[in-house]
Design a protein around this motif. Structure first.
Motif, mmCIF file in Angstrom:
data_model
loop_
_atom_site.group_PDB
_atom_site.id
_atom_site.type_symbol
_atom_site.label_atom_id
_atom_site.label_comp_id
_atom_site.label_asym_id
_atom_site.label_seq_id
_atom_site.Cartn_x
_atom_site.Cartn_y
_atom_site.Cartn_z
ATOM 1 N N TYR A 1 13.129 -34.309 5.908
ATOM 2 C CA TYR A 1 14.017 -34.609 7.031
ATOM 3 C C TYR A 1 14.933 -33.460 7.428
ATOM 4 O O TYR A 1 15.601 -33.524 8.458
ATOM 5 N N THR A 2 14.983 -32.373 6.637
ATOM 6 C CA THR A 2 15.803 -31.222 7.041
ATOM 7 C C THR A 2 14.964 -30.013 7.423
ATOM 8 O O THR A 2 15.450 -29.117 8.097
ATOM 9 N N SER A 3 13.701 -29.984 6.994
ATOM 10 C CA SER A 3 12.803 -28.849 7.229
ATOM 11 C C SER A 3 13.336 -27.558 6.625
ATOM 12 O O SER A 3 12.894 -26.479 6.980
ATOM 13 N N LYS A 4 14.278 -27.651 5.725
ATOM 14 C CA LYS A 4 14.846 -26.470 5.086
ATOM 15 C C LYS A 4 14.297 -26.367 3.667
ATOM 16 O O LYS A 4 14.590 -27.169 2.813
ATOM 17 N N ALA A 5 13.483 -25.331 3.454
ATOM 18 C CA ALA A 5 12.885 -25.144 2.149
ATOM 19 C C ALA A 5 13.849 -24.432 1.213
ATOM 20 O O ALA A 5 14.490 -23.462 1.589
ATOM 21 N N THR A 6 13.957 -24.921 -0.020
ATOM 22 C CA THR A 6 14.768 -24.289 -1.053
ATOM 23 C C THR A 6 13.947 -24.214 -2.334
ATOM 24 O O THR A 6 12.871 -24.817 -2.427
ATOM 25 N N THR A 7 14.461 -23.502 -3.310
ATOM 26 C CA THR A 7 13.762 -23.438 -4.595
ATOM 27 C C THR A 7 13.660 -24.823 -5.229
ATOM 28 O O THR A 7 12.703 -25.115 -5.945
ATOM 29 N N LYS A 8 14.638 -25.682 -4.955
ATOM 30 C CA LYS A 8 14.606 -27.036 -5.532
ATOM 31 C C LYS A 8 13.463 -27.876 -4.932
ATOM 32 O O LYS A 8 13.025 -28.849 -5.542
ATOM 33 N N CYS A 9 12.998 -27.518 -3.730
ATOM 34 C CA CYS A 9 11.811 -28.183 -3.174
ATOM 35 C C CYS A 9 10.584 -27.845 -4.015
ATOM 36 O O CYS A 9 9.743 -28.710 -4.292
ATOM 37 N N ASP A 10 10.474 -26.589 -4.410
ATOM 38 C CA ASP A 10 9.372 -26.194 -5.293
ATOM 39 C C ASP A 10 9.452 -26.914 -6.633
ATOM 40 O O ASP A 10 8.435 -27.321 -7.200
ATOM 41 N N VAL A 11 10.668 -27.063 -7.159
ATOM 42 C CA VAL A 11 10.844 -27.755 -8.443
ATOM 43 C C VAL A 11 10.340 -29.192 -8.332
ATOM 44 O O VAL A 11 9.674 -29.706 -9.236
ATOM 45 N N TYR A 12 10.667 -29.844 -7.226
ATOM 46 C CA TYR A 12 10.212 -31.225 -7.003
ATOM 47 C C TYR A 12 8.686 -31.286 -7.006
ATOM 48 O O TYR A 12 8.087 -32.118 -7.703
ATOM 49 N N SER A 13 8.054 -30.401 -6.245
ATOM 50 C CA SER A 13 6.590 -30.396 -6.171
ATOM 51 C C SER A 13 5.976 -30.131 -7.538
ATOM 52 O O SER A 13 4.968 -30.737 -7.909
ATOM 53 N N PHE A 14 6.588 -29.219 -8.282
ATOM 54 C CA PHE A 14 6.094 -28.944 -9.631
ATOM 55 C C PHE A 14 6.207 -30.193 -10.508
ATOM 56 O O PHE A 14 5.325 -30.469 -11.325
ATOM 57 N N GLY A 15 7.281 -30.959 -10.345
ATOM 58 C CA GLY A 15 7.434 -32.202 -11.097
ATOM 59 C C GLY A 15 6.304 -33.179 -10.826
ATOM 60 O O GLY A 15 5.855 -33.889 -11.739
ATOM 61 N N VAL A 16 5.830 -33.221 -9.585
ATOM 62 C CA VAL A 16 4.694 -34.082 -9.246
ATOM 63 C C VAL A 16 3.441 -33.605 -9.973
ATOM 64 O O VAL A 16 2.668 -34.408 -10.512
ATOM 65 N N VAL A 17 3.230 -32.288 -10.003
ATOM 66 C CA VAL A 17 2.083 -31.741 -10.738
ATOM 67 C C VAL A 17 2.172 -32.108 -12.216
ATOM 68 O O VAL A 17 1.162 -32.458 -12.840
#
Length: 961
Positions: A835-851
């Motif tokens: 909803y913000t379209s703003k990518a941060t390192t914490k977005c990568d952390v979230y995706s890694f958590g899914v993996v």
């Protein structure tokens, strides 16, 4: 008669006692023989069985064995004997007087020996770090037990609530047994009125901390770390007047304010409630505690000022409050404690001047104040902080000159002054910093020359002096820094030639000398540094460009140097660099050039005719047509030393070589002439508009710089981008080929089941690669699309992160793009990014958590069984909140012998996928947590009563890998 009867009975009793004693001796001897048979290890050689028969109690002389005056064994201590095998059953049947049994730190197998529960006289049982598994028995018969340590094992099933019947219990340690079914603290625990140490770290406890815990007034150590506790911290804990250690960190969901009543714990020495959701102010009453040594409240949502009364503490050793919302100034006399060793107030909103007394005690090791609003100058007395290991004040508003002695701290490994307003020279004393490995001074106003003395700091690995006002020469002496990995001097006014000595820096990975006033030629010797990243752009360099720099596609790194020229004919980069002057005439050269072009047209034309006549692949003909229509229109850039022919690549783009399709293009596996395989991605191009040279995406300087950045990455867990080809209608990226495909196929389609050690190796490798992108690069790279299909596996199942969304970036920034492109994939996308379209390192952390959850469960991020509009995160969250236990989510195809390690990783995955970005760990933290969860090598999660690492290195740029 009476006397005779008495003497007879006495004689009979003595006989029976003698027989019983002899039987006990025999039994004890037999049990030692059993242990010798079932246990293995060099330490057992200390047991001299050759002494059997010398005396009935020969075993009392064995190492680790204690006997009473009757020869009865009362103690067996085999701690850390490196034993393997298993402990035999029936120990107390053979040794009825046994009081102490210590078997910890051995590598025994099987389940808990149930017969131990028959040891009714046993007072101490220590079986920590023994690799035991299975469920635990009823401990009720062990009425004499005072000390119980079953920490660091693999027990499963229900937590043994029968322990609440052992009213003599003083120590109960179940640290790191996270495979129990979820359970709540029962009120029956309050019956243990003698309990002093209740250590239930990572034991799958959920719910709230009950108020009745305040009735357990004998408690000295209360540790409930790493569980699933939630709600407020009860004020009743303030009744535990004997409490010395209170550790509630890593529960994540403890909320509300810290109770003022904790200020009643006058014996408290260690308080850690980090990584939760605590709000409000830090109570002044806590800061007044007279014996407090360790106060850690980092990674919460605390606000307000740091109570000034804390500066009066004479016992404080460690204060770690980073990653909160604290404001105001730091108490000016903080640090007067003679024992202060660590101070980390980073990532807050603190302002004012730095505290001047922090080094008064002479023991300070860590001083971390980065990412705040501090202003003013660095106090002069900081130069006397000789004990410091790390000094970090980056990203503040500090100004003025840096005390010269600060550069020469004898033990410091990191000095970080970046992104402030410091001015003046860099102290020559830096040469005395013999332990210094990382020096970060970028983004300031330092002036003068780079001191040659810096070369004496021979342990330097990273130097960043970029974007200052430095002038003068680059010291040739820097070539002696043989460990140097990164040298960034860009954005200064350096005006010498490039020293030949830099070619001695064989470990160098990044060299950036751009945007200076450097003159002279580019030394041929510097090309020995390839394939490392080199940027020499925007200087006053002149003369011929070394051929290897053009061969490896580094022309962009040479731009902005009008005096540079190309010394080969024909000039492959004529539009960017002129041809160097030659003795022969230009006209003759042009004539030869035209002949060459004509011959090329004829050759290509004949080749096309033959291929079409012989019915070759249409796709090849199409690409050769592109090649022939503009034979020198391809731009090529290489980032690694690998030999491949442009024509061979183009001709191999045929259907039989396709190995995959994606949103950004088609991937081909291409065998090179030397037998090496590469993966070539042909990027999708927009067909709605004919691209002109002005529209050509790869001629956009910003985009080419982005591809150059990816090409410069050097990490074992990031797939290598060898290079690219670019023309008006064809863009190719050449990567290393990974024979085991991607993680998605290996998990969800693979014929071979990946065991847990392999999955853990994959998880750790991914985390190390992403941590490198986030923490070791400036600026950091945000992947934006971490998912299992973008994790490639080599022949040894070593993972490599791939697909940095290059095509998405290119298309998003193209001139004909009218909409914003959001990178990411459904199921892996962080909620705030959606909803913000703003990518941060914490977005990568979230995706890694899914993996991680994919690796743990064996399930896909979105499956029908999860329910409508639900994903794997919702499914896991619902499971861990029920009584059936978090273990229900683990992949049932995997061996249950790794359940405890998997549970550790599950907790990491849950942290990574927190809906609140601030509550997610950094990737460097994830790396450390995964190392601790290594199924092949146990590590302590976090031991109490030890000084913990206070530095939040993992939360900043420039932290070392």
């Amino acid at each position: 008669m009476g006397l005779l009867r008495f003497l007879f009975l006495l004689t009979l009793q003595l006989s029976l006692f003698t027989l019983s004693s002899q039987a006990t001796m025999t039994n004890q001897s037999y049990f030692f023989s059993l242990m010798n048979q079932t246990l293995s290890g060099n330490s057992l050689s200390r047991w001299n069985f050759s002494s059997v028969g010398v005396s009935d109690s020969y075993f009392c002389n064995f190492a680790g064995v204690g006997c009473d005056n009757r020869g009865y064994v009362i103690k067996i201590d085999l701690t850390a004997w490196s034993l393997t095998g298993y402990f035999p059953e029936g120990v107390c049947s053979y040794m009825p007087e046994l009081r102490i049994l210590h078997l910890g730190h051995n590598h025994l197998q099987r389940n808990f020996p149930i017969s131990i529960t028959n040891c009714s006289l046993l007072e101490e049982l220590n079986m920590t770090h023994m690799n035991l598994s299975g469920s635990l028995p009823d401990f009720s018969p062990m009425k004499s037990l005072r000390f119980l340590d079953l920490s660091y094992n693999r027990f499963t099933g229900d937590f043994p609530l029968s322990l609440t019947n052992l009213t003599n219990l003083e120590t109960m340690n179940f640290n790191e047994n996270g495979d129990f079914k979820l359970w709540k603290l029962p009120v029956e625990l309050s019956r243990l009125t003698k309990l002093k140490r209740m250590i239930l770290t990572t034991c799958s406890i959920y719910g709230e901390i009950p108020r009745w815990i305040g009735n357990m007034t004998s408690l000295v150590d209360l540790e409930l770390t790493g569980n699933f506790l939630q709600g407020q911290i009860p004020a009743e804990i303030g009744k535990l007047k004997n409490l010395q250690a209170l550790e509630l960190y890593y529960n994540q969901h403890l909320s509300g304010e810290i109770p003022d009543e904790l200020g009643n714990l006058t014996k408290l020495t260690d308080l850690d409630m980090s990584v939760n959701k605590l709000t409000g102010k830090i109570p002044e009453s806590v800061c007044k505690l007279p014996n407090l040594r360790v106060l850690q409240l980092y990674n919460n949502s605390l606000s307000g000022e740091i109570p000034r009364v804390i500066e009066n503490s004479t016992t404080l050793t460690l204060l770690s409050l980073y990653d909160n919302y604290l404001t105001g100034t730091v108490p000016p006399n903080l640090g007067t404690s003679p024992n202060m060793m660590g101070l980390d107030l980073s990532e807050n909103r603190l302002s004012g001047e730095l505290p001047k007394q922090v080094c008064k005690g002479g023991k300070l090791l860590y001083f971390c104040m980065l990412q705040n609003l501090f202003s003013g100058e660095v106090p002069e007395n900081y130069a006397n902080c000789k004990s410091l290991l790390r000094f970090r004040v980056s990203n503040n508003r500090l100004r003025g000159r840096v005390p010269d002695g600060l550069f020469s701290l004898p033990h410091a490994s990191i000095i970080d002054l970046a992104f402030n307003q410091f001015e003046g020279p860099i102290g020559k004393s830096v040469g005395s910093a013999r332990n210094l490995s990382e020096l970060f001074l970028q983004g300031n106003r330092f002036s003068g020359s780079i001191p040659p003395e810096i070369s004496r700091a021979t342990n330097l690995v990273k130097i960043d002096l970029s974007n200052n006002n430095l002038s003068g020469p680059i010291p040739p002496e820097m070539g002696s820094l043989r460990k140097l990995n990164t040298l960034m001097l860009q954005g200064n006014k350096l005006d010498s030639s490039i020293p030949d000595s830099l070619s001695s820096l064989k470990s160098l990975n990044v060299l950036d000398l751009s945007n200076n006033l450097l003159t002279g030629t580019i030394p041929e010797s510097i090309c020995e540094l390839l394939p490392n990243s080199i940027n020499l752009s925007n200087n006053n360099l002149s003369g011929p460009i070394p051929l290897s720099l053009t061969k490896w596609g580094l022309e962009e790194s040479l731009s902005g140097n009008p005096g540079l020229c190309i010394s080969v004919y024909p000039n492959p980069l004529e539009q960017k660099f002129p041809t160097c002057p030659k003795l022969h005439s230009r006209k003759r050269v042009n004539h030869i050039w035209l002949i060459g072009i004509s011959v090329a047209f004829v050759i290509v034309g004949i080749a096309l005719f033959l291929k079409r006549w012989l019915g070759k692949d249409k796709g090849v003909a199409k690409h050769n047509k592109t090649l022939s229509s503009s034979p020198f229109s391809y731009e090529m850039k290489s980032f690694h030393k690998i030999n491949f022919d442009q024509k061979q690549i183009i001709e191999s783009l045929v259907e039989k070589n396709v190995v995959g399709h994606g949103g950004s293009g088609t991937v081909y596996k291409i065998e090179l002439s030397d037998g090496k395989a590469v993966a070539v991605k042909k990027l999708s191009t927009r067909k709605s508009k004919v691209l002109t040279p002005e529209d050509h995406l790869f001629l956009n300087k910003e985009l080419k710089t982005e591809v150059q950045t990816l090409g410069s990455i050097r990490h074992k867990n990031i797939v290598k981008l060898y290079g690219y080809f670019s023309s008006l209608d064809l863009n190719l990226l050449v990567y290393e080929y990974m024979p085991n495909g991607n993680l998605w196929d290996a998990l969800h389609k693979g014929r071979n089941l990946l065991d847990w050690p392999t999955r853990h190796k994959i998880a750790l490798g991914i985390s190390q690669g992403v941590a490198y992108l986030h923490h070791d690069l400036l600026p950091p790279i945000i992947h934006r699309d971490i998912k299992s299909t973008n994790i490639l596996l080599n022949a040894e199942y070593q993972p490599k992160v791939a697909d940095f969304g290059v095509a998405k970036v290119l298309q998003a920034r193209a001139k004909d793009s009218s909409t914003t492109v959001i990178a990411g994939t459904c199921g892996y996308l962080a909620p705030e990014y959606a909803y913000t379209s703003k990518a941060t390192t914490k977005c990568d952390v979230y995706s890694f958590g899914v993996v991680l959850m994919e690796l743990l469960t064996g399930k896909k991020p979105v499956e029908v069984e999860f329910g409508e509009s639900k994903n794997i995160i919702c499914w896991v969250s619902c499971k861990v909140e029920t009584k059936e236990g978090a273990t229900e989510v683990l992949d049932k195809r995997l061996s249950c012998s790794f359940r405890d390690e998997m549970m550790k990783v599950l907790r990491i995955a849950i942290r990574c996928t927190s809906r609140t970005p601030a509550h997610r760990p950094t990737m460097n933290e994830v790396v450390q947590l995964l190392i601790e969860a290594d199924p092949c090598n146990f590590h302590s999660f976090k031991s109490s009563n030890k000084v913990k690492e206070p530095s939040n290195e993992t939360k900043t740029k420039n932290s070392s890998q």
